[in-house]
Write a protein that holds these residues in place. Structure first.
Motif, PDB file in Angstrom:
ATOM      1  N   SER A  47      58.715  90.925   2.962  1.00  0.00           N
ATOM      2  CA  SER A  47      59.898  91.736   2.682  1.00  0.00           C
ATOM      3  C   SER A  47      60.628  92.103   3.970  1.00  0.00           C
ATOM      4  O   SER A  47      61.854  92.198   3.991  1.00  0.00           O
ATOM      5  CB  SER A  47      59.499  93.007   1.920  1.00  0.00           C
ATOM      6  OG  SER A  47      58.705  93.853   2.730  1.00  0.00           O
ATOM      7  N   ASN A  51      64.188  90.678   3.240  1.00  0.00           N
ATOM      8  CA  ASN A  51      64.945  91.762   2.606  1.00  0.00           C
ATOM      9  C   ASN A  51      65.944  92.344   3.601  1.00  0.00           C
ATOM     10  O   ASN A  51      65.566  93.058   4.528  1.00  0.00           O
ATOM     11  CB  ASN A  51      63.992  92.858   2.114  1.00  0.00           C
ATOM     12  CG  ASN A  51      64.734  93.972   1.399  1.00  0.00           C
ATOM     13  OD1 ASN A  51      65.825  93.773   0.882  1.00  0.00           O
ATOM     14  ND2 ASN A  51      64.132  95.152   1.366  1.00  0.00           N
ATOM     15  N   ARG A  52      67.211  92.048   3.390  1.00  0.00           N
ATOM     16  CA  ARG A  52      68.278  92.512   4.265  1.00  0.00           C
ATOM     17  C   ARG A  52      69.232  93.408   3.462  1.00  0.00           C
ATOM     18  O   ARG A  52      70.017  92.915   2.642  1.00  0.00           O
ATOM     19  CB  ARG A  52      69.047  91.330   4.855  1.00  0.00           C
ATOM     20  CG  ARG A  52      68.211  90.448   5.758  1.00  0.00           C
ATOM     21  CD  ARG A  52      67.938  91.141   7.092  1.00  0.00           C
ATOM     22  NE  ARG A  52      67.210  90.273   8.014  1.00  0.00           N
ATOM     23  CZ  ARG A  52      65.905  90.258   8.158  1.00  0.00           C
ATOM     24  NH1 ARG A  52      65.173  91.082   7.410  1.00  0.00           N
ATOM     25  NH2 ARG A  52      65.314  89.464   9.024  1.00  0.00           N
ATOM     26  N   GLN A  60      70.138  90.085  -2.633  1.00  0.00           N
ATOM     27  CA  GLN A  60      68.921  90.887  -2.519  1.00  0.00           C
ATOM     28  C   GLN A  60      68.033  90.699  -3.739  1.00  0.00           C
ATOM     29  O   GLN A  60      66.809  90.565  -3.608  1.00  0.00           O
ATOM     30  CB  GLN A  60      69.280  92.370  -2.362  1.00  0.00           C
ATOM     31  CG  GLN A  60      69.965  92.721  -1.050  1.00  0.00           C
ATOM     32  CD  GLN A  60      70.208  94.210  -0.938  1.00  0.00           C
ATOM     33  OE1 GLN A  60      69.299  95.013  -1.125  1.00  0.00           O
ATOM     34  NE2 GLN A  60      71.442  94.581  -0.636  1.00  0.00           N
ATOM     35  N   GLY A  64      64.340  88.966  -3.832  1.00  0.00           N
ATOM     36  CA  GLY A  64      63.182  89.655  -4.395  1.00  0.00           C
ATOM     37  C   GLY A  64      62.460  88.820  -5.433  1.00  0.00           C
ATOM     38  O   GLY A  64      61.227  88.780  -5.469  1.00  0.00           O
ATOM     39  N   TRP A 189      56.772  97.103  -3.012  1.00  0.00           N
ATOM     40  CA  TRP A 189      58.234  97.057  -3.106  1.00  0.00           C
ATOM     41  C   TRP A 189      58.732  98.011  -4.196  1.00  0.00           C
ATOM     42  O   TRP A 189      59.324  97.577  -5.196  1.00  0.00           O
ATOM     43  CB  TRP A 189      58.707  95.642  -3.436  1.00  0.00           C
ATOM     44  CG  TRP A 189      58.195  94.563  -2.519  1.00  0.00           C
ATOM     45  CD1 TRP A 189      57.878  94.682  -1.205  1.00  0.00           C
ATOM     46  CD2 TRP A 189      57.956  93.184  -2.863  1.00  0.00           C
ATOM     47  NE1 TRP A 189      57.455  93.481  -0.696  1.00  0.00           N
ATOM     48  CE2 TRP A 189      57.491  92.534  -1.694  1.00  0.00           C
ATOM     49  CE3 TRP A 189      58.085  92.448  -4.026  1.00  0.00           C
ATOM     50  CZ2 TRP A 189      57.155  91.188  -1.665  1.00  0.00           C
ATOM     51  CZ3 TRP A 189      57.761  91.095  -4.017  1.00  0.00           C
ATOM     52  CH2 TRP A 189      57.305  90.477  -2.841  1.00  0.00           C
ATOM     53  N   LYS A 195      65.522 100.869   0.197  1.00  0.00           N
ATOM     54  CA  LYS A 195      65.548  99.512   0.738  1.00  0.00           C
ATOM     55  C   LYS A 195      65.015  98.468  -0.241  1.00  0.00           C
ATOM     56  O   LYS A 195      65.221  97.269  -0.049  1.00  0.00           O
ATOM     57  CB  LYS A 195      64.758  99.449   2.040  1.00  0.00           C
ATOM     58  CG  LYS A 195      63.281  99.760   1.917  1.00  0.00           C
ATOM     59  CD  LYS A 195      62.612  99.664   3.271  1.00  0.00           C
ATOM     60  CE  LYS A 195      61.134 100.013   3.201  1.00  0.00           C
ATOM     61  NZ  LYS A 195      60.485  99.909   4.537  1.00  0.00           N
ATOM     62  N   TYR A 196      64.313  98.920  -1.288  1.00  0.00           N
ATOM     63  CA  TYR A 196      63.799  97.989  -2.302  1.00  0.00           C
ATOM     64  C   TYR A 196      64.514  98.157  -3.643  1.00  0.00           C
ATOM     65  O   TYR A 196      64.072  97.590  -4.635  1.00  0.00           O
ATOM     66  CB  TYR A 196      62.297  98.198  -2.509  1.00  0.00           C
ATOM     67  CG  TYR A 196      61.467  97.929  -1.282  1.00  0.00           C
ATOM     68  CD1 TYR A 196      61.477  96.688  -0.664  1.00  0.00           C
ATOM     69  CD2 TYR A 196      60.659  98.927  -0.728  1.00  0.00           C
ATOM     70  CE1 TYR A 196      60.717  96.438   0.464  1.00  0.00           C
ATOM     71  CE2 TYR A 196      59.885  98.683   0.406  1.00  0.00           C
ATOM     72  CZ  TYR A 196      59.923  97.446   0.997  1.00  0.00           C
ATOM     73  OH  TYR A 196      59.158  97.200   2.112  1.00  0.00           O
ATOM     74  N   PHE A 199      65.922  94.615  -4.083  1.00  0.00           N
ATOM     75  CA  PHE A 199      64.947  93.579  -3.757  1.00  0.00           C
ATOM     76  C   PHE A 199      63.747  93.623  -4.707  1.00  0.00           C
ATOM     77  O   PHE A 199      63.215  92.585  -5.108  1.00  0.00           O
ATOM     78  CB  PHE A 199      64.472  93.780  -2.310  1.00  0.00           C
ATOM     79  CG  PHE A 199      63.471  92.769  -1.846  1.00  0.00           C
ATOM     80  CD1 PHE A 199      63.868  91.520  -1.391  1.00  0.00           C
ATOM     81  CD2 PHE A 199      62.110  93.064  -1.851  1.00  0.00           C
ATOM     82  CE1 PHE A 199      62.941  90.583  -0.959  1.00  0.00           C
ATOM     83  CE2 PHE A 199      61.174  92.138  -1.419  1.00  0.00           C
ATOM     84  CZ  PHE A 199      61.593  90.897  -0.981  1.00  0.00           C
TER      85      PHE A 199
END
Length: 318
Positions: A47, A51-52, A60, A64, A189, A195-196, A199
């Motif tokens: 991740s 994951n950006r 995203q 994921g 996640w 941030k997730y 994702f």
């Protein structure tokens, strides 16, 4: 009873599940050598690479989904090859189930957290809970610590016990491993963290779908048990929550209702307060000494169900 019949019963899925349940309880796998410890490290590393948050939402979500697919293949493909090619496939399948039933890290952490809380060591209790949950535990009050501990026990009963066992009987060892891998990835996640949020959405949806039936069955069992005791608290209609699936909240509500303990309510994640439905009951901090007993009771319930199934297999064998 002849030897062949006895062997068939001992090597039946019911007997193997019972043996795995007891083995995981009494002979825990060392945490540092457990495959899921490596899985979580790999998932966190992946991740971090793909994951950006500055990418579009669609990218995203696609990243994921591909990350879940990659991690699942890395886990399931070697297990499937070994399971299919081994001469002792039953032993390999049993070992896969044993891996899927891992519960000791959570049980150990909440047990120590409860012990520290009862001695007034709130910081130590918060530190132990922080090891096994993505929630913010640094500012939890005594009530918050107790409620988080009991909720983690309830979640563990569903995800680390009943769901892998159900998938073991429905789809075999690879199904049990797959659904448990999904549970581990949702912890690495979590969509509750910003941030997730996108994702981890694919993993969150898959987790909700695969846990629909286990959560529904377990919630029914808890509500049935609650019929045999006085309960002044009432079940309220569940409120929709985009970050917490209704069916999983149903299990938490049923657990709260069965044991008459206050659960739910808002939580804090990365400094942000997230609303969540509250379930009425007795104060959680007053019931901490009983929490471990509740978990043992559910463990005993699963063992009793397997023993009944094993006895039925012996009586009504084909």
């Amino acid at each position: 009873m002849n030897t062949e019949l006895l062997t068939d019963i001992i090597l039946s899925p019911v007997a193997l599940a019972l043996l795995a349940l007891l083995a995981e309880r009494w002979f825990p796998w060392p945490e540092q050598w457990h495959p899921f410890a490596v899985l979580r490290l790999m998932a966190a590393y992946m991740s971090g690479k793909v994951n950006r948050p500055n990418r579009p939402v669609g990218q995203q979500r696609l990243a994921g989904f591909l990350a879940w697919l990659t991690m699942s293949l890395l886990v399931l493909l070697p297990a499937a090859i070994v399971f299919a090619g081994a001469e002792v496939s039953l032993a390999i399948g049993w070992l896969i189930l044993l891996v899927s039933l891992r519960q000791q890290p959570v049980s150990h952490a909440v047990k120590l957290a409860d012990s520290h809380l009862q001695r007034g060591r709130k910081n130590a209790a918060r530190a132990w809970l922080s090891r096994i949950t993505w929630r913010d535990c640094d500012l939890l009050s005594e009530h918050g610590i107790a409620k988080t501990s009991i909720e983690l026990r309830a979640t563990s009963i569903l995800e680390h016990r009943f769901t892998p066992l159900l998938f073991w009987f429905v789809g075999g060892p690879l199904a049990a491993l797959g659904v448990r891998t999904l549970s581990e990835l949702t912890q690495v996640w979590p969509v509750a963290q910003a941030k997730y949020r996108h994702f981890g959405l694919a993993t969150h949806w898959l987790h909700t779908i695969t846990h629909f039936l286990p959560s529904f069955i377990l919630a029914l069992a808890a509500r049935f048990m609650a019929l045999f005791q006085r309960n002044k608290f009432r079940l309220q209609p569940l409120k929709r929550n985009p970050l917490f699936s209704t069916i999983l909240l149903s299990w938490l509500q049923s657990f709260s209702y069965c044991h008459r303990v206050s659960l739910g309510g808002p939580i804090q994640v990365q400094g942000i307060r997230i609303a969540r439905q509250r379930f009425d009951g007795r104060p959680a901090e007053l019931l901490i000494p009983r929490a471990s007993r509740w978990q043992r009771q559910w463990q005993g319930f699963f063992i009793a169900c397997l023993l009944i199934a094993l006895f039925a297999l012996f009586i009504y064998r084909p």
